[in-house]
Design a protein around this motif. Structure first.
Motif, PDB file in Angstrom:
ATOM      1  N   GLY A 124      -4.731   4.477  -4.237  1.00 54.68           N
ATOM      2  CA  GLY A 124      -3.447   4.225  -3.588  1.00 54.68           C
ATOM      3  C   GLY A 124      -3.499   3.082  -2.599  1.00 54.68           C
ATOM      4  N   LYS A 125      -2.392   2.936  -1.868  1.00 61.28           N
ATOM      5  CA  LYS A 125      -2.279   1.824  -0.920  1.00 61.28           C
ATOM      6  C   LYS A 125      -3.161   2.079   0.301  1.00 61.28           C
ATOM      7  CE  LYS A 125       2.036   1.980  -0.420  1.00 61.28           C
ATOM      8  NZ  LYS A 125       3.418   2.048  -0.189  1.00 61.28           N
ATOM      9  N   ASP A 126      -3.356   1.038   1.093  1.00 63.76           N
ATOM     10  CA  ASP A 126      -4.081   1.146   2.369  1.00 63.76           C
ATOM     11  C   ASP A 126      -5.527   1.581   2.216  1.00 63.76           C
ATOM     12  OD1 ASP A 126      -1.562   0.721   3.456  1.00 63.76           O
ATOM     13  OD2 ASP A 126      -1.169   2.874   3.574  1.00 63.76           O
ATOM     14  N   ALA A 127      -6.120   1.373   1.033  1.00 65.70           N
ATOM     15  CA  ALA A 127      -7.496   1.834   0.836  1.00 65.70           C
ATOM     16  C   ALA A 127      -8.464   1.109   1.776  1.00 65.70           C
ATOM     17  CB  ALA A 127      -7.920   1.662  -0.615  1.00 65.70           C
ATOM     18  N   VAL A 128      -8.176  -0.171   2.078  1.00 70.72           N
ATOM     19  CA  VAL A 128      -9.070  -0.917   2.975  1.00 70.72           C
ATOM     20  C   VAL A 128      -9.094  -0.259   4.352  1.00 70.72           C
ATOM     21  CG1 VAL A 128      -9.535  -3.152   4.057  1.00 70.72           C
ATOM     22  CG2 VAL A 128      -8.549  -3.074   1.773  1.00 70.72           C
TER      23      VAL A 128
END
Ligand code: S3P
Length: 173
Positions: A124-128
């Motif tokens: 998903g998003k924001d994995a960093v």
């Protein structure tokens, strides 16, 4: 104390790669808790998270450590990145042997695992951002569980193994 060498650390630290190579170099058996749990459950970890939930997977991790206490002969064992988070698991890890924390920087994790679909916690998003925040939370627990810490960024598998061997030898002196 047990006689195994156990690699802990964040996803993408190289626990499996380093563990497998170390086992070969030392002529020991290599065991990986993620793979053992998948075999026992007859499904992948992603599927386990989806159908049974993370809590059920965490129970399996503790059960697997207890089973490993019966493992004979020195082995090299790699464990899932979230396994050392439970206090009970940290105790079991120390009973199994020499716990080595492979410490990795968030940017290295991200470079290695970009596009990887097998880690449910990094989808998903924001994995960093998630890598950074999970690593921040978990770092102290990994350090609490480990006898040795090896920084892995920018090093080859061979260099890491030599460092591990050296540190274990020094620790025994
Ligand atoms: C997890 C790490 C994974 C696997 C599961 C959860 C975690 O293992 O156990 O996806 O919570 O960090 P690796 O560290 O071998 O990727």
């Amino acid at each position: 104390m047990g006689e195994h060498i156990i690699f802990i650390g964040f996803m993408g630290a190289g626990k499996t790669t380093v563990g497998r190579a170390a086992a070969k170099a030392l002529d020991r058996r290599f065991l990986d808790t993620d793979r053992l749990i998948e075999e026992k459950a007859g499904m992948t970890i992603s599927r386990m998270f989806e159908t049974l939930g993370e809590a059920a997977f965490r129970e399996e991790e503790t059960r697997m450590l207890m089973e490993l206490l019966n493992e004979k002969g020195p082995a090299v064992i790699s464990v899932g990145g979230g396994l050392p988070l439970r206090r009970e698991n940290r105790r079991l890890l120390r009973m199994l042997g020499n716990v080595v924390y492979l410490r990795v920087r968030p940017d290295t994790v991200w470079k290695r695992l970009d596009g990887d679909a097998t880690r449910p916690l990094l989808q998903g998003k924001d994995a960093v951002e998630r890598v950074k925040s999970l690593l921040g939370d978990r770092g102290p627990l990994y350090e609490a569980a480990a006898r040795l810490v090896v920084d892995v960024d920018g090093k080859t598998v061979g260099q890491i193994i030599r460092e591990v061997e050296e540190k274990i030898r020094k620790g025994m002196e």
